[in-house]
Design an enzyme around this catalytic site. Structure first.
Site, PDB file in Angstrom:
ATOM      1  CG  HIS A  76      45.295  33.699  28.598  1.00 11.82           C
ATOM      2  ND1 HIS A  76      45.735  35.294  28.617  1.00 11.82           N
ATOM      3  CD2 HIS A  76      46.007  33.442  27.377  1.00 11.82           C
ATOM      4  CE1 HIS A  76      46.305  35.561  27.428  1.00 11.82           C
ATOM      5  NE2 HIS A  76      46.541  34.449  26.681  1.00 11.82           N
ATOM      6  CE1 TYR A 205      43.353  41.535  34.046  1.00 11.81           C
ATOM      7  CE2 TYR A 205      42.445  43.692  34.736  1.00 11.81           C
ATOM      8  CZ  TYR A 205      42.348  42.324  33.983  1.00 11.81           C
ATOM      9  OH  TYR A 205      41.307  42.104  33.283  1.00 11.81           O
ATOM     10  N   PRO A 296      35.542  48.394  32.774  1.00 17.09           N
ATOM     11  CG  PRO A 296      37.030  49.610  31.228  1.00 17.09           C
ATOM     12  CD  PRO A 296      36.181  49.725  32.182  1.00 17.09           C
ATOM     13  CE  LYS A 300      33.603  38.734  34.833  1.00 14.84           C
ATOM     14  NZ  LYS A 300      33.939  37.531  34.253  1.00 14.84           N
TER      15      LYS A 300
HETATM   16  C1  PHB Z   1      41.203  44.259  26.773  1.00 18.35           C
HETATM   17  O1  PHB Z   1      41.940  43.333  26.091  1.00 18.35           O
HETATM   18  O2  PHB Z   1      40.914  45.145  26.079  1.00 18.35           O
HETATM   19  C2  PHB Z   1      40.945  44.025  28.091  1.00 18.35           C
HETATM   20  C3  PHB Z   1      41.284  42.920  28.638  1.00 18.35           C
HETATM   21  C4  PHB Z   1      40.726  43.075  29.947  1.00 18.35           C
HETATM   22  C5  PHB Z   1      39.882  43.859  30.600  1.00 18.35           C
HETATM   23  C6  PHB Z   1      39.648  45.024  29.790  1.00 18.35           C
HETATM   24  C7  PHB Z   1      40.004  45.107  28.729  1.00 18.35           C
HETATM   25  O3  PHB Z   1      39.779  43.856  32.009  1.00 18.35           O
END
Ligand code: PHB
Ligand code: APR
Length: 394
Positions: A76, A205, A296, A300
């Site tokens: 990505h 997000y 999360p 990272k």
């Molecule tokens: C996930 O795909 O589990 C994931 C992706 C991005 C994040 C946290 C978890 O910031």
């Protein structure tokens, strides 16, 4: 009587930190043994995050464990920030001079590493019990453990504590040596894995009145989605339909449709920022989640664990090649510089994107202004992008 074993580096924990370290050491001709208290199947199926920085991808590739990741990983070059019902793309490629991230599950990384370790004669002892670490202020530290009703004493030159946040290595360091820095967030994430093609090519997000939501994915057929919830949320109160409804509400945007499907797994995770300093005591070195935890939101955790063991492997290499201890002595300091920058980024993403209990309308407006700024200023977008794809390795 315990059976005696001897190795150069005894590694506690077969997560990403322990496995990458063991493999890097082998490539340098340094022997290690890994012990893990869970079963191989459990470790290989444990669902965790799945975003790999470019530096992590490059390292796994250089180590010779990148073939399946190259084939199956989804590259990505951006993410979307969504607020007020509108999406705004952060274009990593353009903002970072061509860098991106790879979506490839942590447990797939663990499978590839375990296979590579075992195929090249590496030893990982799964399902061990009663693990304890000793004598790490001497030149001959020891790991005690039990496997199949037999006690073992592994004597080594160094111990690597790669046993995660709940492991035994960090708590084995005497009181008064470590300083803990911590922030526990007043919310958690309710996450699902669903058999549904991701409704977007890139991660989304979302900041919404009702709280944060994230659309992520594992493969072109499996979505991974999260909603902000209470830290002690009872998952039993969240039937599948309610989860989909909440995701639909928070992710809503004109002309956009959420793809649904059977939910394969669901769970609630707490959110915490945590660091101990230093990351070393005598001949015991802490790496990965045993030394630090990030929320999360910045994706990272795994990348930081890999960055630690890269520094540690280099220090062991120098020690065994020349007997010099400079790099071992600076291990903690070098790692912590990166750790704190990544802590800052993860805290910042978390603070910008979540609703905080007790916040007032000023805070809400300020968060919206921050999102507006981040998505409209090149300088601010670039700052997000360079952190998200991964700061340069030291
Ligand atoms: C996930 O795909 O589990 C994931 C992706 C991005 C994040 C946290 C978890 O910031
Ligand atoms: N003895 C042996 N092994 C142990 C012990 C113990 N007493 N305690 C824990 N372990 C094992 C765990 O079962 C786990 O397999 O140590 C391993 C630690 O692995 P992780 O928790 O994955 O930590 P780390 O390798 O540092 O990787 C960090 O993992 O938690 C995620 O999101 C985090 O992506 C990040 C990554």
């Amino acid at each position: 009587m315990p059976i005696s074993q001897r190795t150069q580096v005894g590694i506690v924990g077969a997560g990403p930190a322990g496995l990458v370290l063991s493999h890097l050491l082998q490539l340098e001709g340094i022997e290690s043994l890994v012990i893990e208290n869970r079963s191989r199947q459990y470790v290989e199926e444990r669902v965790r995050a799945g975003v790999l920085e470019q530096g992590t991808v490059d390292l796994l590739t250089e180590m010779g464990v990148g073939q399946r990741m190259q084939r199956e990983g989804l590259v990505h070059y951006g993410i979307e920030l969504r607020f007020n019902g509108k999406g705004h793309r952060i274009d990593f490629k353009e903002l970072t001079g061509g860098k991106g991230i790879t979506i490839y599950s942590q447990h797939e990384v663990v499978k590839d590493l375990t296979n590579a370790r075992l195929a090249s004669g590496g030893q990982i002892f799964f399902e061990v019990e009663n693990v304890s670490v000793h004598d790490f202020t001497s030149s001959n530290p020891k790991i005690h453990y039990r496997k199949d009703s037999q006690d073992y004493e592994m004597s080594c030159d160094f111990i690597a504590g790669c046993d995660g946040f709940h492991g035994i290595c960090r708590p084995s360091i005497p009181e008064g040596i470590l300083t803990t820095y911590e922030r526990v967030y007043p919310f958690g994430w309710l996450g699902i894995l669903a058999e549904a093609p991701p409704s977007s090519d890139e991660l989304i997000y979302t900041y919404h009145e009702r709280g944060f939501a994230l659309l992520s994915m594992r493969t072109p057929h499996i979505s991974r989605l999260y909603v902000q919830c209470d830290p002690d949320e009872d998952i039993a109160l969240w039937p599948d339909e309610k989860i989909w409804q909440e995701l639909e509400t928070r992710l809503a945007s004109d002309g956009w449709k959420l793809t649904k499907g059977p939910i394969l797994q669901k769970g609630v995770t707490g959110m915490r920022s945590f660091v101990v300093e230093p990351m070393r005591y005598g001949r015991l070195f802490l790496a990965g989640d045993s030394a630090h935890i990030v929320p999360p939101t910045g994706a990272k955790g795994l990348n930081l664990a890999v960055a630690d063991v890269r520094v540690l492997a280099r220090a062991f290499k120098a020690f065994y090649a020349t007997g010099r201890t400079e790099l071992l002595n600076t291990y903690s300091e070098v790692c912590l510089r990166r750790v704190w920058k990544v802590q800052r980024f993860s805290w910042w993403m978390t603070s910008m994107l979540h609703r905080f209990p007790g916040e007032n309308p000023f805070d809400h407006r300020r968060q919206l202004a921050e999102l507006d700024y981040v998505t409209s200023s090149r300088a601010a977008s670039q700052s997000l992008a360079e952190n998200y794809v991964g700061l340069p390795m030291d």
